[in-house]
Scaffold this motif. Structure first.
Motif: not given
Length: 161
Positions: A28-36
Motif C-alpha cells: 500500500x502507498x499513501x505518499x505522492x501523486x501516484x498514491x492519490x
C-alpha cells in the motif's frame, strides 16, 4: 478523470484487461501523486508459479513501486518463465467498494482483476505528471508494470464492482 485535493488526472484506456492469478505480494502507498490515484500494488503470478508446490523455489517482495523475486538454484522454474508469468500491477480502483475489496485481499489468494490498462496524464500541485502502462509481458525494469483501472474483482466466489 480523477480529481483529488492536489491533482487532476486523465486516464486514457489502452486496452481491456483481465488478469487471473495468485497474489504473492501486496504493498500500500499513501505518499505522492501516484498514491492519490493508485494506492495499492499487487504482485501476481499465474501458471506453474500459482501452484503451491512451486512456492518453495521462488519468493517475492515489493517496495517503492517495484517488485522483486529470488529463486533457488535448484528451481525447476527459470528466470524467463518467472518474468513471463508474473507482474507488478499498479491498481487504480474505479470505486470505493473495489478499493475496500482490494485492501482485504491476502497473500496467496487467487483473484481475477478486470478493467483497462491505462496511461495517466495530469497536473499535481501545478506541475505536469504522467504514468504509462506496460502492454507486453516481455519487458523488464522501469515502465514494465501494468497500470490497471480496475472495474471488477473476483475473490473466490465473491464479485466486487
Amino acid at each position: 478523470m480523477i480529481e483529488t485535493k492536489r491533482g487532476r488526472y486523465t486516464l486514457t484506456p489502452v486496452a481491456e484487461y483481465q488478469l487471473a492469478g495468485k497474489v504473492v505480494s501486496k504493498e500500500a502507498y499513501s505518499h505522492g501523486w501516484e498514491a492519490e490515484i493508485s494506492p495499492l500494488d499487487l504482485a501476481m503470478v499465474w501458471g506453474k508459479l500459482a501452484e503451491s508446490e512451486y512456492e518453495k523455489y521462488v519468493s517475492f517482495s515489493q517496495g517503492n513501486r517495484w517488485y522483486f523475486y529470488q529463486y533457488q538454484p535448484d528451481s525447476p522454474i527459470n528466470h524467463s518463465y518467472i518474468l513471463s508469468h508474473s507482474s507488478n500491477n499498479h491498481i487504480i480502483p474505479a470505486t470505493e467498494n473495489l478499493l475496500l475489496a482490494l485492501k482485504a485481499v491476502g497473500k496467496k489468494e487467487k483473484i481475477i482483476l478486470e478493467g483497462f490498462l491505462v496511461n495517466v496524464k495530469g497536473t499535481y500541485q501545478g506541475g505536469t505528471v504522467f504514468w504509462n502502462t506496460s502492454t507486453t509481458r516481455k519487458d523488464t525494469g522501469n515502465g514494465s508494470c501494468e497500470l490497471i483501472y480496475v472495474t471488477k474483482i473476483k475473490i473466490g466466489s465473491d464479485v466486487y464492482e
